[in-house]
Design a protein around this motif. Structure first.
Motif, PDB file in Angstrom:
ATOM      1  N   UNK A  37       1.018  -1.391   0.048  1.00  0.00           N
ATOM      2  CA  UNK A  37       0.073  -0.135   0.049  1.00  0.00           C
ATOM      3  C   UNK A  37       0.959   1.351   0.129  1.00  0.00           C
ATOM      4  N   UNK A  38       2.129   1.405   0.728  1.00  0.00           N
ATOM      5  CA  UNK A  38       2.923   2.265   0.736  1.00  0.00           C
ATOM      6  C   UNK A  38       3.550   2.558  -0.780  1.00  0.00           C
ATOM      7  N   UNK A  39       3.864   1.396  -1.388  1.00  0.00           N
ATOM      8  CA  UNK A  39       4.359   1.766  -2.788  1.00  0.00           C
ATOM      9  C   UNK A  39       3.503   2.194  -3.665  1.00  0.00           C
ATOM     10  N   UNK A  40       1.990   1.728  -3.496  1.00  0.00           N
ATOM     11  CA  UNK A  40       0.985   2.255  -4.367  1.00  0.00           C
ATOM     12  C   UNK A  40       0.770   3.687  -4.116  1.00  0.00           C
ATOM     13  N   UNK A 115       8.108   8.632 -24.041  1.00  0.00           N
ATOM     14  CA  UNK A 115       7.459   8.121 -22.640  1.00  0.00           C
ATOM     15  C   UNK A 115       8.743   7.890 -21.614  1.00  0.00           C
ATOM     16  N   UNK A 116       8.618   8.121 -20.517  1.00  0.00           N
ATOM     17  CA  UNK A 116       9.704   7.644 -19.511  1.00  0.00           C
ATOM     18  C   UNK A 116       9.080   7.387 -18.398  1.00  0.00           C
ATOM     19  N   UNK A 117       9.245   6.407 -17.635  1.00  0.00           N
ATOM     20  CA  UNK A 117       8.715   5.603 -16.343  1.00  0.00           C
ATOM     21  C   UNK A 117       9.592   6.019 -15.133  1.00  0.00           C
ATOM     22  N   UNK A 118       8.814   5.861 -14.023  1.00  0.00           N
ATOM     23  CA  UNK A 118       9.294   6.411 -12.784  1.00  0.00           C
ATOM     24  C   UNK A 118       9.119   5.159 -12.043  1.00  0.00           C
ATOM     25  N   UNK A 119       9.985   4.287 -11.530  1.00  0.00           N
ATOM     26  CA  UNK A 119       9.891   3.146 -10.505  1.00  0.00           C
ATOM     27  C   UNK A 119      10.551   3.334  -9.172  1.00  0.00           C
ATOM     28  N   UNK A 120       9.619   3.064  -8.159  1.00  0.00           N
ATOM     29  CA  UNK A 120      10.198   3.427  -6.789  1.00  0.00           C
ATOM     30  C   UNK A 120      11.679   2.702  -6.453  1.00  0.00           C
ATOM     31  N   UNK A 122      14.546   0.426  -5.206  1.00  0.00           N
ATOM     32  CA  UNK A 122      14.735  -0.658  -4.631  1.00  0.00           C
ATOM     33  C   UNK A 122      13.554  -1.596  -4.859  1.00  0.00           C
ATOM     34  N   UNK A 123      12.661  -1.414  -5.773  1.00  0.00           N
ATOM     35  CA  UNK A 123      11.569  -2.163  -5.936  1.00  0.00           C
ATOM     36  C   UNK A 123      11.998  -2.979  -7.228  1.00  0.00           C
ATOM     37  N   UNK A 124      12.109  -4.289  -6.840  1.00  0.00           N
ATOM     38  CA  UNK A 124      12.563  -5.133  -8.241  1.00  0.00           C
ATOM     39  C   UNK A 124      11.454  -5.981  -8.823  1.00  0.00           C
ATOM     40  N   UNK A 125      10.150  -5.678  -8.534  1.00  0.00           N
ATOM     41  CA  UNK A 125       8.936  -6.366  -9.315  1.00  0.00           C
ATOM     42  C   UNK A 125       8.711  -5.348 -10.449  1.00  0.00           C
ATOM     43  N   UNK A 126       7.371  -5.628 -11.062  1.00  0.00           N
ATOM     44  CA  UNK A 126       6.925  -5.002 -12.380  1.00  0.00           C
ATOM     45  C   UNK A 126       5.442  -4.624 -11.878  1.00  0.00           C
ATOM     46  N   UNK A 127       5.194  -3.693 -12.751  1.00  0.00           N
ATOM     47  CA  UNK A 127       3.693  -3.087 -12.824  1.00  0.00           C
ATOM     48  C   UNK A 127       3.531  -2.189 -11.657  1.00  0.00           C
ATOM     49  N   UNK A 128       4.575  -1.592 -11.136  1.00  0.00           N
ATOM     50  CA  UNK A 128       4.485  -0.510  -9.987  1.00  0.00           C
ATOM     51  C   UNK A 128       5.099   0.632 -10.477  1.00  0.00           C
ATOM     52  N   UNK A 129       4.596   1.544 -11.371  1.00  0.00           N
ATOM     53  CA  UNK A 129       5.442   2.605 -11.944  1.00  0.00           C
ATOM     54  C   UNK A 129       4.401   3.781 -12.458  1.00  0.00           C
ATOM     55  N   UNK A 130       5.027   4.945 -12.534  1.00  0.00           N
ATOM     56  CA  UNK A 130       4.260   6.084 -13.105  1.00  0.00           C
ATOM     57  C   UNK A 130       4.905   6.397 -14.344  1.00  0.00           C
ATOM     58  N   UNK A 131       4.026   6.635 -15.542  1.00  0.00           N
ATOM     59  CA  UNK A 131       4.654   6.829 -16.752  1.00  0.00           C
ATOM     60  C   UNK A 131       3.961   8.322 -17.235  1.00  0.00           C
ATOM     61  N   UNK A 132       5.243   9.126 -17.579  1.00  0.00           N
ATOM     62  CA  UNK A 132       5.165  10.451 -18.266  1.00  0.00           C
ATOM     63  C   UNK A 132       5.089  10.326 -19.779  1.00  0.00           C
ATOM     64  N   UNK A 133       4.123  10.736 -20.674  1.00  0.00           N
ATOM     65  CA  UNK A 133       4.306  10.832 -22.172  1.00  0.00           C
ATOM     66  C   UNK A 133       4.152  12.152 -22.346  1.00  0.00           C
ATOM     67  N   UNK A 134       5.058  12.694 -23.378  1.00  0.00           N
ATOM     68  CA  UNK A 134       5.436  13.967 -23.801  1.00  0.00           C
ATOM     69  C   UNK A 134       4.278  14.236 -24.703  1.00  0.00           C
ATOM     70  N   UNK A 135       4.122  15.441 -24.665  1.00  0.00           N
ATOM     71  CA  UNK A 135       2.929  16.132 -25.771  1.00  0.00           C
ATOM     72  C   UNK A 135       3.325  15.580 -27.122  1.00  0.00           C
ATOM     73  N   UNK A 152       0.650   2.419 -13.156  1.00  0.00           N
ATOM     74  CA  UNK A 152       0.397   0.974 -13.108  1.00  0.00           C
ATOM     75  C   UNK A 152       0.768   0.735 -11.758  1.00  0.00           C
ATOM     76  N   UNK A 153      -0.232   0.092 -10.836  1.00  0.00           N
ATOM     77  CA  UNK A 153       0.042  -0.409  -9.626  1.00  0.00           C
ATOM     78  C   UNK A 153      -0.717  -1.534  -9.180  1.00  0.00           C
ATOM     79  N   UNK A 154      -0.515  -2.512 -10.170  1.00  0.00           N
ATOM     80  CA  UNK A 154      -1.274  -3.776 -10.113  1.00  0.00           C
ATOM     81  C   UNK A 154      -0.207  -4.787  -9.320  1.00  0.00           C
ATOM     82  N   UNK A 155       1.130  -4.318  -9.547  1.00  0.00           N
ATOM     83  CA  UNK A 155       2.208  -5.125  -9.021  1.00  0.00           C
ATOM     84  C   UNK A 155       2.761  -4.523  -7.878  1.00  0.00           C
ATOM     85  N   UNK A 156       2.360  -3.748  -7.356  1.00  0.00           N
ATOM     86  CA  UNK A 156       2.902  -2.908  -6.166  1.00  0.00           C
ATOM     87  C   UNK A 156       3.151  -3.673  -4.825  1.00  0.00           C
ATOM     88  N   UNK A 157       2.046  -4.721  -4.684  1.00  0.00           N
ATOM     89  CA  UNK A 157       1.910  -5.680  -3.579  1.00  0.00           C
ATOM     90  C   UNK A 157       3.234  -6.589  -3.346  1.00  0.00           C
TER      91      UNK A 157
END
Length: 157
Positions: A37-40, A115-120, A122-135, A152-157
């Motif tokens: 929940x904290x990662x989400x 696009x660029x992604x931001x992942x927390x 120390x997190x080694x999983x997938x599907x826990x990130x924010x994606x910025x897409x340029x105009x 994408x927060x489906x894999x944050x747990x």
């Protein structure tokens, strides 16, 4: 004359400790693991920071009366590269605008629609990130003409 003693007996004290132990055994798993929940929440917070940084950079470019949309702007001493009126999707664009630690950035790009992604960190999983897409002002879809942030927060747990 017999004196009246007050207090609890040893058995009563042990029973209270046992009851508290049983209650703790049931309550502890409920509160033990909040890391997912904290990662989400961290990813959602990062998405908000990205949206705000992009909007501030866009406003700074509009305020400078720049009509091309590709000239860099300076925010708090940081030069932010722009494309189509919004920060580029790389460390020199949105990365410089947001100025945040605790996330690993992908490479991204400088072109419209990249696009660029931001992942927390120390997190080694997938599907826990924010994606910025340029105009991308040349895109037919109206929603693609401005920068977009998705999570994408489906894999944050």
């Amino acid at each position: 004359m017999k004196r009246q003693q007050s207090g609890f007996t040893m058995i009563e004290l042990i029973m209270v400790i046992v009851i508290l132990g049983i209650l703790a055994a049931f309550a502890l798993p409920r509160f033990a693991d909040f890391s997912g929940q904290a990662r989400t929440s961290t990813v959602e917070g990062m998405a908000g920071a990205l949206r705000s940084a992009a909007a501030i950079a866009h406003a700074a470019q509009l305020a400078s009366a720049n009509s091309t949309g590709a000239t860099s702007v300076t925010l708090e001493g940081q030069t932010v590269t722009m494309v189509d009126g919004y920060p580029t999707a790389n460390a020199a664009g949105i990365g410089a605008a947001v100025q945040i630690d605790g996330f690993t950035l992908s490479t991204g790009g400088t072109a419209a629609g990249d696009a660029i992604t931001f992942t927390p960190n120390g997190f080694t999983g997938t599907n826990c990130l924010a994606t910025y897409t340029a105009a991308d002002s040349a895109n037919a879809a109206a929603t693609a003409r401005v920068s977009r942030v998705t999570t994408t927060t489906t894999g944050c747990n």
